[in-house]
Design a protein around this motif. Structure first.
Motif, PDB file in Angstrom:
ATOM      1  N   ARG A  56      32.279  67.000 -55.109  1.00  0.00           N
ATOM      2  CA  ARG A  56      31.173  66.038 -55.254  1.00  0.00           C
ATOM      3  C   ARG A  56      30.264  66.028 -54.031  1.00  0.00           C
ATOM      4  O   ARG A  56      29.052  65.984 -54.155  1.00  0.00           O
ATOM      5  N   ARG A  57      30.852  66.051 -52.830  1.00  0.00           N
ATOM      6  CA  ARG A  57      30.063  65.999 -51.593  1.00  0.00           C
ATOM      7  C   ARG A  57      29.229  67.270 -51.422  1.00  0.00           C
ATOM      8  O   ARG A  57      28.113  67.208 -50.919  1.00  0.00           O
ATOM      9  N   TRP A  67      24.925  65.629 -60.918  1.00  0.00           N
ATOM     10  CA  TRP A  67      25.935  64.639 -61.274  1.00  0.00           C
ATOM     11  C   TRP A  67      27.247  65.385 -61.514  1.00  0.00           C
ATOM     12  O   TRP A  67      27.322  66.228 -62.399  1.00  0.00           O
ATOM     13  N   VAL A  68      28.274  65.085 -60.733  1.00  0.00           N
ATOM     14  CA  VAL A  68      29.582  65.724 -60.884  1.00  0.00           C
ATOM     15  C   VAL A  68      30.550  64.708 -61.480  1.00  0.00           C
ATOM     16  O   VAL A  68      30.772  63.651 -60.913  1.00  0.00           O
ATOM     17  N   THR A  69      31.100  65.046 -62.641  1.00  0.00           N
ATOM     18  CA  THR A  69      32.107  64.205 -63.285  1.00  0.00           C
ATOM     19  C   THR A  69      33.438  64.932 -63.212  1.00  0.00           C
ATOM     20  O   THR A  69      33.602  65.989 -63.825  1.00  0.00           O
ATOM     21  N   ALA A  85      35.767  69.810 -63.755  1.00  0.00           N
ATOM     22  CA  ALA A  85      34.572  68.965 -63.614  1.00  0.00           C
ATOM     23  C   ALA A  85      33.465  69.506 -64.491  1.00  0.00           C
ATOM     24  O   ALA A  85      33.468  70.648 -64.870  1.00  0.00           O
TER      25      ALA A  85
END
Length: 85
Positions: A56-57, A67-69, A85
């Motif tokens: 995510r970072r 957008w990371v899920t 992800a």
């Protein structure tokens, strides 16, 4: 010990500076600025997930519009082909 977000961001910044530098010239010339995409990270082999928050970072620093899920949490087992992800 767990890394805090300041340390993770510093490490990610250094890695991106080394790997990406000023940018990808080919992408800059061939991909329109307004292009939108979608991707899935999948495990190639079985294992244990580690580094989801770092993923995510990385994308937050590369482009804060990404957008990371995360589908799984760190420490969870992975089967080959598992969506991460």
């Amino acid at each position: 010990p767990m890394l805090n977000q300041v340390d993770v961001d510093r490490i990610v910044s250094l890695a991106l500076l080394e790997d990406v530098g000023p940018g990808d010239v080919t992408s800059a010339l061939t991909v329109p600025e307004e292009a939108v995409g979608r991707a899935t990270f999948t495990a190639r082999t079985e294992g244990i997930l580690c580094g989801g928050p770092v993923l995510r970072r990385v994308f937050a620093q590369v482009d804060n519009r990404v957008w990371v899920t995360l589908m799984l949490e760190d420490g969870m087992p992975l089967a080959a082909g598992s969506a991460i992800a």
